[in-house]
Design a protein around this motif. Structure first.
Motif, short mmCIF file in Angstrom:
data_model
loop_
_atom_site.label_atom_id
_atom_site.label_comp_id
_atom_site.label_asym_id
_atom_site.label_seq_id
_atom_site.Cartn_x
_atom_site.Cartn_y
_atom_site.Cartn_z
N ASN A 235 -15.60 47.32 -66.99
CA ASN A 235 -14.33 47.29 -67.03
C ASN A 235 -13.55 48.56 -66.96
N ASN A 236 -14.14 49.45 -65.85
CA ASN A 236 -13.32 50.71 -65.40
C ASN A 236 -12.84 50.46 -64.06
N ILE A 237 -11.70 51.23 -63.96
CA ILE A 237 -10.95 51.09 -62.73
C ILE A 237 -11.10 52.34 -61.83
N TYR A 238 -11.56 51.92 -60.66
CA TYR A 238 -11.86 53.08 -59.63
C TYR A 238 -10.86 52.83 -58.36
N GLU A 239 -10.05 54.02 -58.15
CA GLU A 239 -9.06 53.79 -57.09
C GLU A 239 -9.35 55.06 -56.06
N ALA A 240 -9.56 54.87 -54.79
CA ALA A 240 -10.18 55.74 -54.00
C ALA A 240 -8.78 56.43 -53.33
N GLY A 241 -9.16 57.66 -53.07
CA GLY A 241 -8.37 58.33 -51.93
C GLY A 241 -8.90 58.32 -50.62
N GLU A 242 -9.11 59.31 -49.92
CA GLU A 242 -9.93 59.50 -48.65
C GLU A 242 -11.30 59.13 -48.68
N LYS A 243 -11.97 59.41 -50.07
CA LYS A 243 -13.48 59.13 -49.93
C LYS A 243 -13.31 57.75 -50.60
N LYS A 244 -14.18 56.76 -50.07
CA LYS A 244 -14.29 55.56 -50.56
C LYS A 244 -15.55 55.38 -51.39
N VAL A 245 -16.71 55.74 -51.33
CA VAL A 245 -17.83 55.53 -52.28
C VAL A 245 -17.76 55.75 -53.33
N ALA A 246 -17.89 55.06 -54.49
CA ALA A 246 -17.60 55.15 -55.76
C ALA A 246 -18.96 55.31 -56.44
N PHE A 247 -20.06 54.93 -56.08
CA PHE A 247 -21.20 54.85 -56.86
C PHE A 247 -22.39 55.72 -56.01
N LYS A 248 -23.07 56.76 -56.42
CA LYS A 248 -23.92 57.48 -55.67
C LYS A 248 -25.33 57.69 -56.51
N TYR A 249 -26.22 57.67 -55.63
CA TYR A 249 -27.75 57.49 -56.10
C TYR A 249 -28.51 58.63 -55.54
N TYR A 250 -28.93 59.55 -56.42
CA TYR A 250 -29.59 60.87 -55.94
C TYR A 250 -31.04 60.63 -56.22
N THR A 251 -31.90 60.92 -55.59
CA THR A 251 -33.32 60.83 -55.62
C THR A 251 -33.96 62.22 -56.01
N GLU A 252 -34.61 62.26 -57.31
CA GLU A 252 -35.40 63.41 -57.66
C GLU A 252 -36.52 63.22 -58.21
N MET A 253 -37.55 63.95 -58.62
CA MET A 253 -38.67 63.71 -59.28
C MET A 253 -38.88 64.53 -60.32
N ALA A 254 -39.25 63.44 -61.56
CA ALA A 254 -39.31 64.11 -62.94
C ALA A 254 -40.63 64.98 -62.99
N ALA A 255 -40.52 65.92 -63.73
CA ALA A 255 -41.47 67.08 -63.57
C ALA A 255 -42.98 66.42 -64.22
N ASP A 256 -42.88 65.11 -64.74
CA ASP A 256 -44.27 64.80 -65.14
C ASP A 256 -44.39 63.54 -64.55
#
Length: 331
Positions: A235-256
């Protein structure tokens, strides 16, 4: 009219203690200590905030003066402290607050602006700190983060805060080598992210519950899920300006681990405005995301709406409210 939480915390000075919603709900600050009055805007010395925060005893810290405190170095806050800015206008500049290896901290009704230097955050929470509530603060224009929570710090609530004029707003979880950050749990609610560029927040490893926040006009993304994180956006409000992508996923590897992973996001009841592209990954591990009710029974929430958006623009950040009296209660 939207109904906000915490309607009862401004009646009595110490009513803030133990009243946070979410993961920081146990934070009592300086409930069981005497009042310490800040009587000078000096960075250090008698009557200063730094002197009070360094004392190894519970204290409820209030201000008898308004103005700007120019910090020449991080101000370290020791355990069982409430820094209560109600009744005055206190702004920090230069550096910020450091919550290092401490517990039971409440920070309320303060402003942070213009922190300079490498690794200078408005409020830096690391390492091994817990039971923290940051409420009704205004934060903008620091060289690093506005609030950063890393290195096994956990059980934290950030509520009714106003964030603006900033790039990397909030980092939760240090980097993929800090696998101890799997313990991190943070609730962020009824906050207004006003044109901050990214990291509202960015999360590694931890569990984060977002509800009834308003995020607008980001420049990179709104929310980012990095390695093994779990984000419940409700129940959050996301209102875009010029950039439209709300959710981003970054892939990284945990040390273990031997395989790189991103995090997970579940969106429930969120309102997307002005052409937002949620870019939500569906059908991938959603059943693995925690539910807040596993950790706390209730929270104050309403549907995302124009009414809520209007209220959050007015009622977040520092407020010109009087300091409540300390009323004695009968045993």
């Amino acid at each position: 009219m939207a109904s906000l939480p915490y309607a009862d915390v401004d009646s009595n000075l110490r009513d803030l203690a133990g009243k946070a919603e979410g993961f920081g709900r146990l934070a009592i600050g300086g409930l069981h200590g005497p009042i310490y009055s800040v009587t000078t805007l000096a960075d250090d010395g008698p009557g200063s905030l730094r002197e009070g925060c360094s004392r190894q005893e519970p204290l409820w810290i209030v201000f008898e003066i308004s103005g700007t405190i120019n910090l020449s170095s991080y101000l370290s806050v020791s355990s069982y402290k409430t820094i209560d800015g109600r009744g005055q206008m206190i702004k920090f500049t230069g550096k910020g607050l450091r919550l290092k290896e401490c517990e039971h901290i409440i920070i309320c009704n303060l402003e942070f602006e213009g922190g300079r230097g490498h690794d200078v955050d408005g409020i830096q929470i690391k390492p091994n700190s817990r039971h923290i509530w940051i409420d009704r603060c205004s934060l903008h224009d620091y060289d690093d983060g506005l609030i950063d929570i890393t290195r096994q710090s956990t059980d934290i609530t950030i509520s009714r805060c106003y964030f603006s004029q900033h790039d990397k707003t909030m980092l939760i979880g240090a980097d993929p080598s800090h696998i101890g950050d799997r313990c991190i749990r943070v609730t962020i609610h009824h906050c207004f992210f006003d044109g901050t560029r990214q990291r509202q927040p960015r999360v590694r490893f931890g569990k984060v519950h977002l509800y009834n926040n308003y995020t607008r006009n980001w420049s990179v993304y709104a929310v980012c899920a990095s390695v093994e994180s779990q984000i419940y956006s409700q129940n959050n409000i996301y209102e875009a300006g010029e950039k439209k992508v709300a959710f981003k996923y970054y892939t990284e590897m945990a040390a273990d681990m031997e395989e790189a992973k991103s995090g997970l996001i579940r969106s429930e009841g969120d309102l997307f405005l002005n052409g937002v592209q949620s870019c939500l990954l569906t059908g991938i591990g959603e059943e693995c995301i925690f539910h807040p009710s596993e950790y706390y029974p209730t929270w104050t929430m309403e549907m995302a709406s124009d009414s809520l958006k209007s209220v959050l623009q007015v009622c977040t950040g520092w407020q010109a409210i009087p300091r409540p009296a300390e009323l004695m209660t009968s045993a």
